[in-house]
Design a protein around this motif. Sequence first.
Motif, short mmCIF file in Angstrom:
data_model
loop_
_atom_site.label_atom_id
_atom_site.label_comp_id
_atom_site.label_asym_id
_atom_site.label_seq_id
_atom_site.Cartn_x
_atom_site.Cartn_y
_atom_site.Cartn_z
N UNK A 124 2.75 25.29 -24.99
CA UNK A 124 3.53 26.37 -25.06
C UNK A 124 2.90 27.57 -25.25
N UNK A 125 3.44 28.85 -24.58
CA UNK A 125 2.96 30.04 -24.56
C UNK A 125 2.46 30.67 -25.95
N UNK A 126 3.41 30.35 -26.74
CA UNK A 126 3.22 30.99 -28.22
C UNK A 126 2.03 30.12 -29.18
N UNK A 172 10.33 40.16 -34.73
CA UNK A 172 10.83 41.08 -33.44
C UNK A 172 12.22 41.12 -33.04
N UNK A 173 12.72 40.76 -32.03
CA UNK A 173 14.14 40.79 -31.54
C UNK A 173 14.65 39.48 -31.96
N UNK A 174 15.90 39.63 -32.33
CA UNK A 174 16.88 38.67 -32.63
C UNK A 174 16.82 37.38 -32.04
N UNK A 175 16.69 37.45 -30.34
CA UNK A 175 16.78 36.57 -29.57
C UNK A 175 15.52 35.90 -29.25
N UNK A 176 14.49 36.36 -29.91
CA UNK A 176 13.18 35.64 -29.52
C UNK A 176 13.27 34.17 -29.44
N UNK A 177 12.46 33.45 -28.84
CA UNK A 177 12.33 32.13 -28.64
C UNK A 177 11.86 31.39 -29.74
N UNK A 181 37.96 35.92 -39.65
CA UNK A 181 36.35 35.97 -39.76
C UNK A 181 35.99 35.86 -38.21
N UNK A 182 34.97 36.79 -38.09
CA UNK A 182 34.08 36.56 -36.78
C UNK A 182 32.75 35.93 -37.10
N UNK A 183 32.63 34.88 -36.04
CA UNK A 183 31.35 34.67 -36.06
C UNK A 183 30.37 35.01 -34.87
N UNK A 184 29.21 35.73 -35.26
CA UNK A 184 28.39 36.09 -34.06
C UNK A 184 26.97 35.36 -34.28
N UNK A 185 26.61 35.07 -33.16
CA UNK A 185 25.40 34.27 -33.01
C UNK A 185 24.00 35.50 -33.37
N UNK A 186 23.19 34.72 -33.96
CA UNK A 186 22.01 35.61 -34.52
C UNK A 186 21.24 36.51 -33.39
N UNK A 187 21.32 35.92 -32.17
CA UNK A 187 20.54 36.48 -31.15
C UNK A 187 21.68 37.11 -30.26
N UNK A 188 22.92 37.31 -30.44
CA UNK A 188 23.90 37.88 -29.73
C UNK A 188 23.82 39.52 -29.54
#
Length: 720
Positions: free
Chosen positions: A82-84, A139-144, A301-308
Amino acid sequence: MTRRLAMVVLAFAAAAGWLAAPAGVAEVRAATPNLTIVSTARYDVQPDAHRVRVTVDMTVTNRLSDTATKRYYFDHAFLSVLPDATALKASWTGSGTPRARVSKRTTAYTLVQVDFAQRLYSRKTAAIRLVFDLVDKGGVAGRTVRIGPSLVSFPVWAYATDSTPGSTVRVVFPAGYSVEVQPDVVPSPKTDPSGKIVFQTAKLDKPLAFFAFFVADRPGSYREQTVKAKVGAASVDLTVRGWAEDAAWSKRVGGLMTRALPMLSKEIGLAWPRAGGLIVHETITRSTGGYAGLFDPSKGQIEVAYDAGDDVVLHEAAHTWFNGGLLADRWANEAFASYYGLDAAARLKILVKPGTDALTPALEAARIPLNDWGVIGAANGATEDYAYAASLALARAIAKRAGPDGLRAVWADAADGVGAYQPPASGAAATSAVGATEAPETVDGAPDWRGLLDLLDEGGAASYDDLWRTWVARAADLELLDARATARTHYDAVLAAAGDWRLPRAVRDAMRAWRFDDATRLLAAAKTILAERTVISTEATAAGLTAPTSLRTAFESPDGFASATLEATAERETIARYVAAVAARPTTTTPTTDLVEAIGVWGTTPQADLDRARTSFATGDLAGAAAAAGAATAVWSSAADIGRERLVGGGALLAAVLLVLVLFGVWLRGRRRSRREAPGLVSAAPGSSASDSYATLAATPDPADWTAAVDPGARGAEPD
């Protein structure tokens, strides 16, 4: 709901080795299949350390066979991980210490060179362990790779050489996590005696094709904060519930919501639609059904994904209004949640990835009528992506035609339950025949695709039928749209003919319900009554009458045509009676005729009856008007006959009176002669004559006067 998150992954694995002749003559050959690797890879999730420890136990086999002149061996191999990957370490059970080092690192993979501690000769096998870590670097919320107490997400590969089956993968989570695997390529997990959650694959036929992405969250690791948003006149409490270790998410989402909600309210044109506040909850795509966001109006209630991204947050914020209560259909709510969410992003100068929800040729391949877009989770990913993109494209086309104010008017009517086809209005309220202001006519439930089309068309500035045919309608719906077009043409014609008269509500209800057969029948009946109105107006004017408002009142009443039909018939009959009365009024011909008719109408008032009929008709008293007209007709029609009868009867009476007078005169004359001829009956006073005494008697016919004039001594004698 926002569009399903697409995951693009690249799995790459390779192995290579060097082989050489012992006499120093080097010969390079391909490592596969000469050197094969079969592995058992174990991924241990370690949230407290923010890492996944990966252990790859490899069985490395030299498949070459020595010849009489050459002996083959491998002293190192290459493996793509894997790259990381970091903290590489190799070990084995033989003598010496193998070494692992990075040969090449890219965004797609890390190429690791494993140096053997000893040469691996022909037909020999070695067991080598490679250990490395996948570390959450932030870093960014949508990191792998995200590894923490609340959220875990990372990719998983299998390791082997090409065309070498048999490798396996095991993934181990601490207790308490809810785990989702995308795609579904790993059997359901088991729980070991310590409570750990274990995913285990079978032996893989094609290890290099294996890829999985694990996402897990652990309940109870949330931190709440409350912020306030001023939405119009309302002060709204926003509870932002994010993971304890993800303060950045809570700060970002809370700040975005407080700025966006007031703007959305202004652009949509509606006040805050809820009695209470709103909860915004950080989650993963698993708990939102594979979607980046979800709004539950029952819970607020609004559910929002962590990486949205921010566009997803704004989309869900717009769902506060477009949540099934304002519009009925899923496509309509998604369309305008997307439209207003992206509009808010532009106004807030938030960068949105170019081409977000763009309707690409690839998406067009999954095209469906939007009325076929089912409930959440019913369609496949391609259909879902198309429907989101298509609904947004439709919303933009609608907004372009309607304009901001036109859309606000539609949302206001939808929120208030006001249906299309309202009667002629003065301001915001309709005015009836008697001038009373009435509330708009309302409907039950939020407008569906039909009601929304009607409300949009109600503005009159543009037609939206073509958009519905292009984007929304199924085959059966197209037939309905055809029937609607015909019925609306008929409706508009009858409405124009009605002028300021309101069509009965039954007509409008049929149009609103798309019961076009009923509407056509009712419109035909309305047209008949309106034709009667014209005839009545013409006949009344010709007769010098003023038509009453009764027909309009009956026409606009709830029972509409039944009472209006009866009223029209009664009005025409009354006009006919009035005309007949006028026609019966006598006209002057000769003095004799005038005298006879004057004697005939003596003691009656036919003209007054006619005037009363005219007044009664104008006020809608048809019975009174008919009776008065009938009375006038009766008098004038029989005036000559009655006059003649009265003249004949009067002549006979006069003859009788004259006869009596003649007889009475004869009688008096006889008496006077008798008195002149009887001696001593009359004694004249001194200075008078007998003729004077007669004159006195003649002037005083009362018997008492007679006795006073004769001799008192002669009382026993009776005059002749």
